[in-house]
Design an enzyme around this catalytic site. Structure first.
Site, mmCIF file in Angstrom:
data_model
loop_
_atom_site.group_PDB
_atom_site.id
_atom_site.type_symbol
_atom_site.label_atom_id
_atom_site.label_comp_id
_atom_site.label_asym_id
_atom_site.label_seq_id
_atom_site.Cartn_x
_atom_site.Cartn_y
_atom_site.Cartn_z
ATOM 1 N N ASN A 37 4.305 -2.897 -13.453
ATOM 2 C CA ASN A 37 4.908 -4.350 -12.515
ATOM 3 C C ASN A 37 4.425 -5.419 -12.063
ATOM 4 O O ASN A 37 3.470 -5.342 -12.152
ATOM 5 C CB ASN A 37 4.482 -3.417 -10.818
ATOM 6 C CG ASN A 37 5.353 -3.522 -9.900
ATOM 7 O OD1 ASN A 37 6.485 -4.592 -10.231
ATOM 8 N ND2 ASN A 37 5.031 -3.797 -9.014
ATOM 9 N N HIS A 80 5.129 8.047 2.359
ATOM 10 C CA HIS A 80 4.540 7.245 2.753
ATOM 11 C C HIS A 80 5.433 6.327 3.876
ATOM 12 O O HIS A 80 6.255 6.303 4.304
ATOM 13 C CB HIS A 80 5.028 6.281 1.606
ATOM 14 C CG HIS A 80 4.323 5.350 0.681
ATOM 15 N ND1 HIS A 80 3.901 4.585 -0.042
ATOM 16 C CD2 HIS A 80 3.850 6.579 -0.342
ATOM 17 C CE1 HIS A 80 3.102 5.005 -0.764
ATOM 18 N NE2 HIS A 80 3.262 6.126 -1.011
ATOM 19 N N ARG A 97 0.755 9.955 4.212
ATOM 20 C CA ARG A 97 0.346 8.794 4.100
ATOM 21 C C ARG A 97 0.582 7.931 5.255
ATOM 22 O O ARG A 97 1.802 7.679 4.983
ATOM 23 C CB ARG A 97 0.548 8.224 2.241
ATOM 24 C CG ARG A 97 -0.099 6.953 2.554
ATOM 25 C CD ARG A 97 -0.424 5.730 1.009
ATOM 26 N NE ARG A 97 1.151 3.992 0.939
ATOM 27 C CZ ARG A 97 0.789 3.378 0.616
ATOM 28 N NH1 ARG A 97 0.086 3.818 -0.594
ATOM 29 N NH2 ARG A 97 1.301 2.616 0.672
ATOM 30 N N TYR A 135 -0.265 -4.717 3.727
ATOM 31 C CA TYR A 135 0.166 -4.504 2.534
ATOM 32 C C TYR A 135 0.868 -3.417 2.911
ATOM 33 O O TYR A 135 0.911 -2.292 3.866
ATOM 34 C CB TYR A 135 -1.212 -3.759 1.818
ATOM 35 C CG TYR A 135 -0.734 -2.717 0.772
ATOM 36 C CD1 TYR A 135 0.029 -2.980 -0.289
ATOM 37 C CD2 TYR A 135 -1.149 -1.435 1.731
ATOM 38 C CE1 TYR A 135 0.475 -1.743 -0.918
ATOM 39 C CE2 TYR A 135 -1.133 -0.126 1.097
ATOM 40 C CZ TYR A 135 -0.678 -0.633 -0.795
ATOM 41 O OH TYR A 135 -0.102 0.817 -1.339
ATOM 42 N N HIS A 169 -6.392 -0.238 -0.408
ATOM 43 C CA HIS A 169 -5.970 -1.224 -1.780
ATOM 44 C C HIS A 169 -7.284 -2.544 -1.885
ATOM 45 O O HIS A 169 -6.828 -3.739 -1.884
ATOM 46 C CB HIS A 169 -4.601 -1.881 -1.118
ATOM 47 C CG HIS A 169 -3.481 -1.865 -1.777
ATOM 48 N ND1 HIS A 169 -3.294 -3.334 -3.068
ATOM 49 C CD2 HIS A 169 -2.681 -0.893 -2.960
ATOM 50 C CE1 HIS A 169 -1.584 -2.542 -3.716
ATOM 51 N NE2 HIS A 169 -1.822 -1.534 -3.531
ATOM 52 N N GLU A 175 -7.663 5.517 -0.312
ATOM 53 C CA GLU A 175 -7.715 5.227 -1.364
ATOM 54 C C GLU A 175 -8.398 4.065 -2.064
ATOM 55 O O GLU A 175 -7.785 3.151 -0.514
ATOM 56 C CB GLU A 175 -6.429 5.862 -1.661
ATOM 57 C CG GLU A 175 -5.980 4.593 -2.594
ATOM 58 C CD GLU A 175 -3.965 4.866 -3.077
ATOM 59 O OE1 GLU A 175 -3.309 6.179 -1.578
ATOM 60 O OE2 GLU A 175 -3.450 4.339 -3.569
ATOM 61 N N ARG A 177 -6.634 8.930 -9.371
ATOM 62 C CA ARG A 177 -4.846 8.650 -9.155
ATOM 63 C C ARG A 177 -4.819 7.668 -10.421
ATOM 64 O O ARG A 177 -3.745 7.665 -10.480
ATOM 65 C CB ARG A 177 -5.192 8.033 -7.465
ATOM 66 C CG ARG A 177 -5.011 8.610 -6.560
ATOM 67 C CD ARG A 177 -4.786 7.752 -5.485
ATOM 68 N NE ARG A 177 -4.000 6.370 -5.332
ATOM 69 C CZ ARG A 177 -2.787 6.822 -6.003
ATOM 70 N NH1 ARG A 177 -2.038 7.609 -5.735
ATOM 71 N NH2 ARG A 177 -2.071 5.600 -5.531
ATOM 72 N N HIS A 186 -1.431 8.314 -9.213
ATOM 73 C CA HIS A 186 -0.263 7.280 -8.674
ATOM 74 C C HIS A 186 1.365 7.530 -8.969
ATOM 75 O O HIS A 186 1.941 8.065 -9.186
ATOM 76 C CB HIS A 186 -0.158 5.473 -9.321
ATOM 77 C CG HIS A 186 0.181 5.132 -9.161
ATOM 78 N ND1 HIS A 186 0.431 3.752 -9.747
ATOM 79 C CD2 HIS A 186 0.922 4.082 -7.421
ATOM 80 C CE1 HIS A 186 0.448 2.474 -8.965
ATOM 81 N NE2 HIS A 186 1.174 3.106 -8.164
ATOM 82 N N ASP A 213 7.698 1.451 -8.640
ATOM 83 C CA ASP A 213 8.005 0.674 -10.025
ATOM 84 C C ASP A 213 7.286 2.140 -10.901
ATOM 85 O O ASP A 213 7.042 1.315 -12.035
ATOM 86 C CB ASP A 213 6.325 -0.099 -9.537
ATOM 87 C CG ASP A 213 5.341 0.278 -9.108
ATOM 88 O OD1 ASP A 213 4.991 0.278 -7.886
ATOM 89 O OD2 ASP A 213 4.438 0.530 -10.160
ATOM 90 N N GLU A 272 1.520 11.453 -4.970
ATOM 91 C CA GLU A 272 2.109 10.806 -4.276
ATOM 92 C C GLU A 272 3.855 10.677 -4.850
ATOM 93 O O GLU A 272 4.271 10.239 -6.146
ATOM 94 C CB GLU A 272 1.660 9.042 -4.643
ATOM 95 C CG GLU A 272 2.538 8.456 -4.111
ATOM 96 C CD GLU A 272 1.849 6.706 -4.081
ATOM 97 O OE1 GLU A 272 1.074 6.867 -5.403
ATOM 98 O OE2 GLU A 272 2.117 5.546 -3.693
ATOM 99 N N TRP A 324 -5.664 -7.917 -3.609
ATOM 100 C CA TRP A 324 -4.613 -7.597 -2.940
ATOM 101 C C TRP A 324 -4.288 -6.353 -3.333
ATOM 102 O O TRP A 324 -4.218 -4.898 -3.332
ATOM 103 C CB TRP A 324 -3.437 -8.655 -3.821
ATOM 104 C CG TRP A 324 -1.808 -8.174 -2.980
ATOM 105 C CD1 TRP A 324 -1.769 -8.147 -1.732
ATOM 106 C CD2 TRP A 324 -1.139 -6.433 -3.140
ATOM 107 N NE1 TRP A 324 -0.933 -7.475 -1.361
ATOM 108 C CE2 TRP A 324 0.096 -6.656 -2.391
ATOM 109 C CE3 TRP A 324 -1.221 -5.872 -4.478
ATOM 110 C CZ2 TRP A 324 0.932 -5.386 -2.040
ATOM 111 C CZ3 TRP A 324 -0.134 -5.202 -4.354
ATOM 112 C CH2 TRP A 324 0.600 -5.483 -3.787
HETATM 113 C C1 GCO Z 1 -0.091 3.015 -3.957
HETATM 114 C C2 GCO Z 1 0.365 1.407 -5.210
HETATM 115 C C3 GCO Z 1 1.025 1.059 -4.635
HETATM 116 C C4 GCO Z 1 1.251 -0.161 -5.552
HETATM 117 C C5 GCO Z 1 2.044 -0.772 -6.546
HETATM 118 C C6 GCO Z 1 2.048 -1.877 -7.346
HETATM 119 O O1 GCO Z 1 -0.784 3.432 -3.787
HETATM 120 O O2 GCO Z 1 1.095 3.329 -3.865
HETATM 121 O O3 GCO Z 1 -0.802 1.045 -3.938
HETATM 122 O O4 GCO Z 1 1.608 0.426 -3.953
HETATM 123 O O5 GCO Z 1 0.650 -1.289 -4.744
HETATM 124 O O6 GCO Z 1 1.945 0.636 -7.592
HETATM 125 O O7 GCO Z 1 2.395 -1.625 -8.424
HETATM 126 MG MG MG Z 2 -2.353 2.921 -3.988
#
Ligand code: GCO
Ligand code: MG
Length: 403
Positions: free
Chosen positions: A37, A122, A147, A159, A213, A237, A284, A313, A317, A340, A403
């Site tokens: 991404n 989510h 989540r 975020y 994050h 997480e 993850r 994960h 993306d 996820e 971030w």
């Molecule tokens: C999640 C992640 C994503 C990331 C993204 C970055 O837990 O799904 O934190 O939201 O920010 O995949 O490319």
């Molecule tokens: Mg994440």
């Protein structure tokens, strides 16, 4: 069975995806996800300039040998670009092997170790009531794990908050990264109220997750974990930037809330200490950012020895090719934890026809030979690459932050 063609397809059906398509001399094809991404073209170029020419003429069956040929042979090891490129080759070769065998890939990995793959969705909201309504949407759809993220009062943007009626949120946008402002104090005071409100409204009959994050220091993460203990969250997480693996010892000293880490890792070496010192509960790492099925199995194998479970994960993306590959691995590994799942934006489904399915909180990769996912190149050509960046974060005084 020689490889005769390897090509890279970049497309943007809702968001950018990079796909490697390998063809063998008998006309079989396999696909691999090579999406990183916000840095998509780096992997596309690594593949087309440096990897695809090496694949031509190689035996498609020699998955392990090809993995080491690309990993050791490059001399320059690890890193997200290299490991995503190797992953794409690896995933495509497993797809081909499944097609030759006439079996879905999970059968080649040892067969089903469970009826299906528990996934978490989510939920999010611009405030607590909105987030609560969103949780209902997932529980009504049959999810057993959700989540929850909510906008932190006083911050312009937080975020992980979905906009509009989309099932997902879209963090990457614009030709330059958006700049968000972050305030740890406001966040730490707010999150327990969100989790408490969710449990008050919906009870404890489902798993509740939260993504930090990478925004806290270890001692702040300890405080957050402790403040969430009454709500029995499944995990927090990425509590801290995880390059510093030893820092997790400090988090562990202060809370029994389970810890999940790994979406930015790309090799077993990134999580070796976290796993062998039992500093985390869930790993993850994803198929497409961690060297493919071959390397991910190694990570999960190490994790199994230390009682760490998987929680790959699966943001949007990661393309449908990655999701399919993840579901095959999830079906077969003994220490599966959770997966996820953010359903992909339209029209990704037209570009990536697939056989995986969701029912009653579980996903299944399907039983067609290979991964059960493909790329429709005519559809892909309709959606040209659209450069986008993830946001960056600054503290209120302007300092660059995680971030
Ligand atoms: C999640 C992640 C994503 C990331 C993204 C970055 O837990 O799904 O934190 O939201 O920010 O995949 O490319
Ligand atoms: Mg994440």
């Amino acid at each position: 069975m020689k490889i005769v063609d390897a090509k890279v397809i970049v497309t943007c059906p809702g968001r950018n995806y990079v796909t490697l398509k390998i063809t063998t001399e008998d006309g079989l094809t396999g696909v691999g996800d090579a999406t990183l991404n916000g840095r998509e073209l780096a992997v596309a170029s690594y593949l087309s300039e440096h990897v695809c020419p090496l694949l031509i003429g190689r035996d498609a069956h020699r998955i392990e040998d090809t993995w080491h040929y690309l990993y050791k042979g490059a001399y320059w090891r690890r890193g997200p670009v290299t490991m995503t490129a190797i992953a794409a080759v690896d995933i495509a070769l497993w797809d081909i092997k499944g097609k030759v065998a006439g079996l879905p890939v999970y059968q080649l990995l040892g067969g089903a170790a469970r009826a299906g793959v528990t996934v978490y969705g989510h939920a999010s909201g611009g405030d607590v009531p909105e987030a609560l309504d969103d949780v209902a949407r997932f529980l009504d759809a049959g999810y057993r794990a959700v989540r929850v993220q909510a906008a932190v009062p006083g911050l312009d943007k937080t975020y992980g908050i979905r906009s509009g009626s989309s099932l997902t949120y879209e963090p990457a946008a614009g030709v330059r990264p958006a700049e968000d402002v972050w305030d740890t104090g406001a966040y730490l005071d707010f999150v327990p109220t969100v989790m408490g409100a969710v449990r008050d409204r919906y009870g404890f009959g489902f798993q509740l997750l939260h993504d930090v994050h990478h925004r806290l220091t270890p001692i702040e993460a300890g405080r957050l974990g402790r403040s969430l203990e009454p709500y029995r969250v499944f995990w927090i997480e990425d509590p801290t930037p995880a390059e510093d693996q030893a820092a997790f010892r400090l988090i562990r000293q202060h809370t029994t809330t389970p810890i999940a880490v790994g979406e930015v890792f790309n090799s077993i070496w990134d999580c070796q200490q976290l796993i062998t010192e039992r500093l985390i509960d869930y790993i993850r790492t994803s198929v497409s950012h961690t060297g493919g099925i071959t390397h991910l199995r190694r990570v999960f194998g190490l994790a199994e020895l230390y009682g760490v479970r998987t929680g790959s994960h699966g943001a949007t993306d990661l393309s449908p090719v990655c999701l399919a590959a993840a579901l095959h691995v999830d079906m077969a590994v003994p220490n599966f934890g959770i997966q996820e799942y953010m359903s992909h934006l339209d029209p990704a489904g037209d570009v990536f026809p697939h056989h995986y399915s969701f029912s009653d909180g579980l996903m299944h990769p399907g039983d067609v030979p290979g991964l059960g996912v493909d790329i429709d190149e005519d559809q892909a050509a309709k959606y040209p690459y659209d450069p986008k960046y993830l946001p960056v974060n600054r503290l209120r005084d302007g300092t660059m932050y995680d971030w």
